[in-house]
Design an enzyme around this catalytic site. Structure first.
Site, mmCIF file in Angstrom:
data_model
loop_
_atom_site.group_PDB
_atom_site.id
_atom_site.type_symbol
_atom_site.label_atom_id
_atom_site.label_comp_id
_atom_site.label_asym_id
_atom_site.label_seq_id
_atom_site.Cartn_x
_atom_site.Cartn_y
_atom_site.Cartn_z
ATOM 1 N N SER A 91 22.798 -33.451 -26.022
ATOM 2 C CA SER A 91 22.693 -32.594 -24.832
ATOM 3 C C SER A 91 22.248 -33.330 -23.572
ATOM 4 C CB SER A 91 21.748 -31.426 -25.101
ATOM 5 O OG SER A 91 22.373 -30.476 -25.926
ATOM 6 N N LYS A 127 24.811 -33.452 -20.943
ATOM 7 C CA LYS A 127 25.081 -32.295 -20.090
ATOM 8 C C LYS A 127 24.729 -32.552 -18.633
ATOM 9 C CE LYS A 127 24.222 -28.986 -23.843
ATOM 10 N NZ LYS A 127 23.270 -28.005 -24.416
ATOM 11 N N TYR A 176 34.277 -32.666 -25.823
ATOM 12 C CA TYR A 176 32.842 -32.369 -25.763
ATOM 13 C C TYR A 176 32.073 -33.077 -26.879
ATOM 14 C CZ TYR A 176 28.512 -29.661 -25.527
ATOM 15 O OH TYR A 176 27.196 -29.284 -25.431
ATOM 16 N N TYR A 224 15.634 -27.017 -23.235
ATOM 17 C CA TYR A 224 16.043 -25.815 -23.949
ATOM 18 C C TYR A 224 15.107 -24.653 -23.581
ATOM 19 C CZ TYR A 224 18.608 -29.331 -26.645
ATOM 20 O OH TYR A 224 19.411 -30.362 -27.021
ATOM 21 N N VAL A 284 19.496 -33.293 -29.352
ATOM 22 C CA VAL A 284 19.077 -33.096 -30.738
ATOM 23 C C VAL A 284 19.136 -34.366 -31.582
ATOM 24 C CG1 VAL A 284 19.589 -30.630 -30.754
ATOM 25 C CG2 VAL A 284 21.362 -32.272 -31.449
#
Length: 309
Positions: free
Chosen positions: A65, A68, A193, A245, A263
């Site tokens: 992540s 992102k 992705y 998160y 993660v």
């Protein structure tokens, strides 16, 4: 640039390392099960070009992540702020990163922010190119430029493992396709992705990416403006409000720096005008953040007054 071991940093790392026993590796992605939950390492890259580290910073992890915030920057550069935020919102969410709940509750069903999975998928959909390979090359080239490491590639094993188990992300994509947020083939978007999330870096790479964000898009070694200042500012804002998160609020209170976790146990930190931080600790808490990594950042923030608040 030479990164030097630092005794003070080693002591803080050893203090935080005892918290690894309170977490576990991400076992829902089979390829990530292999990580050693006791690993912990950190690199800190300063605005003057000096670098310090503790632990084994050469060990590679995948961005997950953390990617992102990088694709958000690239999409803002390529497509512009107005277009990006027609498809993705600005607001934090208290829901898990892979939740579909807010998509069903909001109108016109666009993701609340770019740091949750639905928002990140919508942002990756914006990356330009005529094929998955061409679009992945654009992302990889941007990561290489940010980190100053031209050897960075993605892990085919991790990408395939994620692709094969991305059932929730498929559901998110189909929901958004139904509502016009994305309009490409879902399998192709997931292929891109999962490869994006599987880009391999080490702590030093993360720290060097972090300093570019910390310095409003400028590379401190070359003085090159890699991204416009307003793009770096937008990304850092999302890192503060949504980067950890649904533990972002607590992290803002306890640590108070722009940061993005993944993660794999990685954390990218950007202390405005001061430091880039790269951290790896695969043992995760129940929110998906590195449990020892969070403790180490808290220790660093308290010792060196890093909080921006």
């Amino acid at each position: 640039m030479v990164c030097q071991s630092n005794e003070e940093l080693e002591l803080l790392l050893e203090e935080a390392k005892q918290y690894t026993k309170n977490g576990k590796v991400a076992d829902y992605i089979p390829a990530l099960k292999k990580a050693n939950p006791e690993d912990l390492s950190v690199a800190i890259y300063k605005a003057d070009g000096t670098c310090y580290y503790a632990g084994c910073i050469s060990k590679k992890i995948t961005l997950q992540s953390i990617s992102k915030v990088i694709t958000l920057a690239l999409a803002l550069i390529e497509c512009g702020e107005e277009y990006v935020f027609q498809k993705v919102g600005y607001e934090p969410t208290g829901d898990p990163f892979n939740s579909i709940v807010k998509l069903e509750m909001s109108n016109p069903s666009k993701p609340l922010n770019p740091m949750i999975n639905a928002g990140a998928l919508a942002v990756t959909h914006m990356i330009q190119g005529s094929s998955v390979d061409e679009r992945l090359d654009r992302i990889l080239d941007f990561v290489k430029k940010l980190s100053g490491n031209n050897e960075i590639e993605y892990s085919e094993e991790v990408a395939q493992s994620e692709f094969d188990t991305s059932h929730l992300n498929r559901a998110l994509c189909y929901f958004m396709k139904q509502h016009g947020i994305i309009n490409e083939d879902v399998e192709e978007l997931l292929d891109l992705y999962t490869k994006q999330c599987s880009i391999e870096v080490n702590c030093l790479d993360l720290a060097r990416i972090g300093i570019v964000f910390a310095l409003d898009g400028k590379n401190p070694e070359t003085n090159e403006q890699i991204m416009p200042p307003h793009v770096a500012r937008i990304c850092k804002t999302f890192m503060v409000t949504c980067g950890m998160y649904n533990a972002s609020g607590e992290f803002a209170v306890r640590v108070g720096i722009p940061a993005k976790s993944g993660v794999s146990g990685g954390i990218l930190g950007a202390v405005p005008n001061r430091f880039g931080i790269g951290l790896s600790g695969p043992a995760l808490d129940d929110k998906g953040n590195s449990v020892a990594g969070l403790k180490l950042l808290e220790l660093l923030a308290n010792k060196y007054q890093l909080s921006m608040f």
